[in-house]
Write an enzyme that holds these catalytic residues in place. Structure first.
Site, short mmCIF file in Angstrom:
data_model
loop_
_atom_site.label_atom_id
_atom_site.label_comp_id
_atom_site.label_asym_id
_atom_site.label_seq_id
_atom_site.Cartn_x
_atom_site.Cartn_y
_atom_site.Cartn_z
N GLU A 133 39.58 67.56 24.62
CA GLU A 133 39.94 66.54 25.62
C GLU A 133 41.43 66.20 25.56
OE1 GLU A 133 37.29 63.13 25.63
OE2 GLU A 133 38.79 61.92 26.68
N LYS A 148 32.23 55.70 22.05
CA LYS A 148 32.57 57.09 22.38
C LYS A 148 34.05 57.34 22.12
CE LYS A 148 33.63 60.77 25.14
NZ LYS A 148 34.97 61.27 25.50
N ASP A 156 29.98 68.41 9.46
CA ASP A 156 28.89 68.37 10.43
C ASP A 156 29.06 67.12 11.31
OD1 ASP A 156 26.46 67.97 11.72
OD2 ASP A 156 25.24 68.44 9.97
N HIS A 182 46.21 60.72 31.90
CA HIS A 182 45.43 61.93 32.12
C HIS A 182 45.96 62.76 33.28
CE1 HIS A 182 41.99 61.57 29.47
NE2 HIS A 182 41.97 60.27 29.69
C1 MEV Z 1 37.39 58.66 27.01
O1 MEV Z 1 37.10 59.87 26.35
C2 MEV Z 1 37.23 57.50 26.06
C3 MEV Z 1 37.39 56.10 26.69
O2 MEV Z 1 36.51 56.00 27.79
C4 MEV Z 1 37.06 55.10 25.62
C5 MEV Z 1 36.97 53.66 26.11
O3 MEV Z 1 36.68 53.45 27.29
O4 MEV Z 1 37.13 52.77 25.26
C6 MEV Z 1 38.78 55.91 27.23
#
Ligand code: MEV
Length: 412
Positions: free
Chosen positions: A81, A254, A270, A367
């Site tokens: 990413e 995430k 892992d 991005h």
């Molecule tokens: C993107 O990979 C991760 C984010 O969505 C995390 C977040 O929203 O805190 C930017």
């Protein structure tokens, strides 16, 4: 004195970047050659998994600027990413102004579960606990080396589920191993004895990935003078949002795992084990953020993280995969605990960076450049044209394949 602090690492050529890492980590000519070729000997791959046909290369980058417990680290991260590594490096740069990350961890104890079905679960529980020392000794017999290094089976807990399942938790200090092999072997070894003393029937004998006894923690102060008071408040609001809402919390966590997984993959560990453990740990009292944020007296932002880190430095791909071995050398970590603590620091850095962007200009701005380049490539642009088309599309805020094709024609 070596430092991981460097501006414009991204501007260096591959050779120059490798040169910087080589100096930092005293890499040999051979190791640089392996990184340079970035392929893995098929004989190794073929022994690692079944039915191997090739490798799936994931970009490997270096997060810079990390100061953890007063020591400088370069952090190898394997991730597909965009923006992840730049964001972690930027967060680390801000954190180091106030002393960098401070970390700690618990002893590396993993849980092995043995599921026994019994008509009289209370009686079975009594029998198991009454034979605790014998079971621990039997488990230790599986791994004399682990015991020699101070690890081994340390304790037993027993609980009853559904009034018929007697679940034994074997607590094993796995030292610098991830621990799955050691713990699973121990569980399988003691299971027949547990059946014998209780007269019940054993079904599952397996490690638990909810590694509540193997935690890593990190904390850092982010200066309000650098990020601004509005961003401090914005990040605290973002944290409170995640705390109150599982939909937001999943994305918050995430973002943490973006950094965590990237280090785990680079080190040959892992990542599924850490992922499942992290989310299960976050769910123990209702699904919650793995990080916390508050203001200190000075008005600076204090971030902290706690998560299970079942990672090791012996066994598995860590000791087999040539690139993973070099990544561990670049990290310079000597114990699994140290690796777990670095992972916690990177998770915090990654989360801070995401929340900082979300609390200010938004996440898309960073991005867009790379996204536009990808669109230009999809429109069959080549060489210098890729950047020209991408820049134009970003300027126009029209990042679409049809526009990329139009610009390409205009340039011709
Ligand atoms: C993107 O990979 C991760 C984010 O969505 C995390 C977040 O929203 O805190 C930017």
């Amino acid at each position: 004195m070596k430092t991981s602090k460097i501006s414009g690492f991204y501007k260096l050529s591959k050779k120059e970047r490798l040169g910087f890492v080589k100096n930092f980590a005293d890499l040999t000519h051979e190791e640089i050659k392996t990184l340079n070729e970035s392929t893995v000997d098929f004989g190794i791959v073929d022994r690692m998994i079944e039915n191997a046909i090739s490798v799936m290369p994931v970009p490997l980058g270096i997060a810079v600027n990390f100061l953890i417990n007063g020591k400088d680290y370069l952090i190898p991260m394997a991730v597909e990413e965009t923006s992840v590594i730049a964001a972690a490096s930027n967060a680390a740069k801000i954190a180091r102004v106030k002393g960098g990350f401070k970390t700690s961890s618990t002893t590396p104890v993993m849980i092995g579960q043995i599921q026994l079905i019994h008509k009289n679960p209370e009686e079975a529980k009594k029998q198991i606990l009454g034979n605790k020392e014998k079971i621990l000794k039997m488990a230790d017999g599986c791994d004399p080396m682990l015991v020699k290094f101070g690890g081994g089976a340390k304790d037993i807990n027993v609980c009853i589920l559904d009034n018929r399942m007697v679940i034994t938790h074997l607590l094993v200090d796995v030292r610098d191993a991830m621990g799955a092999n050691a713990v699973n072997t121990m569980c399988e070894t003691v299971a027949p004895f547990i059946e014998k003393i209780t007269g019940g029937k054993v079904y599952l004998r397996i490690i638990s990935n909810l590694a509540v006894h193997r935690l890593s923690r990190a904390t850092a102060v982010f200066s309000k003078d650098i990020i601004g008071e509005d961003v401090v408040d914005g990040i605290i609001q973002a944290y409170l949002f995640a705390k109150s809402d599982p939909y937001r919390c999943a994305t918050h966590n995430k973002g943490i795992m973006n950094g965590v997984d990237a280090v785990i993959i680079a080190s040959g560990n892992d990542f599924r084990a850490v992922e499942s453990g992290a989310h299960a740990y976050a769910s123990l009292n209702g699904y919650s953020p793995l990080t916390k944020y508050e203001k200190n007296k000075n008005g600076d932002l204090v971030g902290s993280i706690e998560l299970p880190t079942p990672v090791g430095l012996i066994g598995g791909a860590t000791k087999v995969h040539p690139t993973a071995k070099i990544c561990v050398k670049i990290l310079g970590v000597k114990t699994g605990r140290e690796l777990g603590e670095i992972i916690a620091a990177v998770g915090l850095a990654q989360n801070f960076a995401a929340l900082k962007a979300l609390a200010s200009e938004g996440i898309q701005k960073g991005h867009m450049g790379l996204h536009a380049r990808n669109i230009a490539i999809m429109a069959s642009a080549k060489g210098e044209r890729i950047d020209k088309i991408a820049e134009q599309m970003v300027k126009e805020k029209k990042i679409r394949i049809d526009r990329a094709k139009e610009i390409m024609k205009e340039l011709e």
